[in-house]
Design an enzyme around this catalytic site. Structure first.
Site, PDB file in Angstrom:
ATOM      1  N   TYR A 154     -35.582   9.459  25.182  1.00 60.65           N
ATOM      2  CA  TYR A 154     -35.144   9.766  26.676  1.00 60.65           C
ATOM      3  C   TYR A 154     -35.844   8.751  27.524  1.00 60.65           C
ATOM      4  CZ  TYR A 154     -33.663  14.232  24.349  1.00 60.65           C
ATOM      5  OH  TYR A 154     -32.971  15.144  23.643  1.00 60.65           O
ATOM      6  N   HIS A 155     -34.950   8.119  28.417  1.00 62.82           N
ATOM      7  CA  HIS A 155     -35.679   7.349  29.329  1.00 62.82           C
ATOM      8  C   HIS A 155     -35.838   7.950  30.729  1.00 62.82           C
ATOM      9  CE1 HIS A 155     -35.001   3.786  26.751  1.00 62.82           C
ATOM     10  NE2 HIS A 155     -34.253   4.504  26.060  1.00 62.82           N
ATOM     11  N   GLU A 215     -32.486  19.183  31.477  1.00 66.99           N
ATOM     12  CA  GLU A 215     -31.524  19.209  30.517  1.00 66.99           C
ATOM     13  C   GLU A 215     -31.324  17.602  30.359  1.00 66.99           C
ATOM     14  OE1 GLU A 215     -28.366  21.544  32.335  1.00 66.99           O
ATOM     15  OE2 GLU A 215     -29.788  23.314  32.522  1.00 66.99           O
ATOM     16  N   GLU A 406     -22.042  22.887  28.128  1.00 64.89           N
ATOM     17  CA  GLU A 406     -23.230  23.138  27.358  1.00 64.89           C
ATOM     18  C   GLU A 406     -23.504  22.514  26.255  1.00 64.89           C
ATOM     19  OE1 GLU A 406     -25.726  24.664  29.548  1.00 64.89           O
ATOM     20  OE2 GLU A 406     -24.482  25.910  30.913  1.00 64.89           O
TER      21      GLU A 406
END
Ligand code: 0X9
Ligand code: ZN
Length: 445
Positions: A154-155, A215, A406
């Site tokens: 994740y960035h 999220e 979702e």
């Protein structure tokens, strides 16, 4: 290196570093929130009585609910502080409500989620120095083409925005980077327009991610979609009859805050005039604003904001989309978690008149998922009524096919989905877009 070249580079780096947006000081000065000892519990009420008991417990201990569903026998995920665990165990055992501990130490899960990232986010001085150094380095690097984006971790927002700029520079005939406004803390709000024609009159699909800060899988999937559409020639077909508007991070302040200070932050970062910051952007859209499933308490996770579109992020999105309401035929907003394709209305258990059309298309799309099974249905029915959502607003302005997705998982990791899941989730999701393309291509602008 010649002195002349060195002088040119230094001058450019210096100038660029002074025009680059500054990191908000607040991110360095605020303490990092620790979730040491916190646990995720999944409790499954089997009847109305047990549901009511659980509701009472939630209120008594002010437990944060990560996921809830309306039907019996579907689990409710609760974040439980170490202070209440012993007492709560007794009360649940007394009431014979089955539960299990899905995450035994939240901080450990957070530490293990994104292993490639080295930034520990420590104390003030280190960060200040690092921040200054980083800006010089970023400005220096920006003179050379390239980006730091991948789908193995994740960035931070800089990497994501760096990638969008890289694409706009490298594929100018296909990609246009539109800044539709500024966030509360002054970050640009970027929409990527992908179109194989310059006029942009084809029917279009809108996708957004990162409405809710924590999220993380959502911006990861949105950027993956951008990559596939732009950099993968075999996907050319998806651009033939359709234009794309993709906003990978609608709430960049919140997203960055989850990286620097509080991994589980959900809302925007606007000042409310009170102790607590931010509004829930997905309660801030101007349709049925302030209705069920929203709160006027500024400290609530579902605070609806001072008024509809009080947040600069939701206001910018509504202005942009409203101007293209005839062109945009599908509105998809990516959230996590639970593996649902949710159909409006979400403000109450109400069905739009064309609900069956919406459901047919959603089912067709969901049938493309191979690895993760998604449940399709009405949002208020499957989850809970919640007014002021972006999907309802998009539907209300006439975008027929409006959905909240979702993404994975169903609760083993929840929001803290390990980075090793990014690729599987992205790869599983992407083929479903074909279904929307085929539908949209038949519609007139
Ligand atoms: O509650 C939400 O905003 C969404 N779930 S999440 O866990 N990602 O926060 C669901 C929104 C569904 N749509 C509407 N209620 N309009
Ligand atoms: Zn969400």
């Amino acid at each position: 290196m010649s002195p002349l070249l060195a002088t040119i580079i230094f001058t450019c780096v210096f100038a660029a570093s002074h025009t680059a947006p500054q990191e908000p000081l607040q991110a360095w000065t605020e303490d990092v929130v620790s979730y040491s000892g916190f646990q995720l519990w999944s409790a499954t009420p089997r009847n109305q009585e047990e549901r009511e008991f659980l509701l009472k417990i939630r209120q008594d201990y002010e437990l944060e609910v990560w996921k809830e569903a309306r039907s019996h026998n579907s689990p409710v995920d609760l974040l439980v502080s170490p202070d209440f665990q012993t007492e709560l165990k007794l009360r649940l055992a007394d009431a014979e409500i089955p539960y299990e501990v899905t995450i035994s130490d939240m901080q450990t899960a957070i530490n293990n989620e994104n292993p490639n990232v080295t930034d520990s986010g420590d104390e003030y001085e280190n960060r200040k120095m690092a921040g200054r150094f980083k800006r010089y380095l970023a400005a220096f690097i920006s003179f050379f083409p390239g980006h730091k984006m991948d789908w193995n971790s994740y960035h931070r927002i800089d990497d994501i925005y760096g990638y969008l700029n890289y694409l706009a520079d490298s594929f100018p005939r296909l990609v246009q980077l539109v800044s539709i406004g500024s966030s509360f803390e002054g970050r640009p709000l970027y929409v990527v327009r992908i179109s194989s024609s310059s006029s942009g009159t084809k029917p279009a699909i809108w996708i957004d991610g990162g409405i809710h800060a924590r999220e993380w899988i959502s911006p990861a999937v949105a950027t993956y979609i951008i990559k596939q559409l732009v950099e993968e020639p075999s996907n050319e077909r998806l651009l033939q009859n359709v234009d794309w508007y993709i906003m990978p991070v609608m709430n960049p302040d919140g997203y960055e805050y989850t990286h620097t200070s509080n991994r589980l932050w959900r809302k925007t970062r606007s000042s409310t005039g009170a102790r607590c910051r931010g509004a829930d952007p997905n309660r801030n859209f101007g349709y049925q604003w302030g209705g069920k499933g929203t709160s006027r308490d500024k400290c609530s996770e579902i605070y609806h904001g001072a008024n509809a579109f009080s947040e600069p992020e939701t206001r910018a999105v509504s202005n942009f989309i409203s101007g293209k309401a005839n062109q945009i035929k599908v509105y998809l907003t990516l959230h996590s978690y639970g593996q649902y394709v949710l159909i409006p209305w979400g403000y109450d258990v109400q069905y739009p008149i064309d609900y069956n059309d919406m459901k047919d298309l959603a089912n067709k799309a969901a049938s493309k998922f191979r690895r993760y099974k998604y449940t399709v249905g009405n949002s208020a029915d499957l989850l809970y009524p919640a007014a002021g959502g972006s999907d309802d607003w998009a539907k209300s302005i006439g975008i027929k096919y409006s959905y909240t997705v979702e993404l994975a998982d169903t609760g083993n990791h929840g929001f803290v989905l390990p980075a090793s899941f990014i690729r599987p989730v992205c790869e599983d999701f992407f083929p479903a877009l074909e279904v929307f393309v085929d539908k949209v291509a038949t519609l007139k602008v």
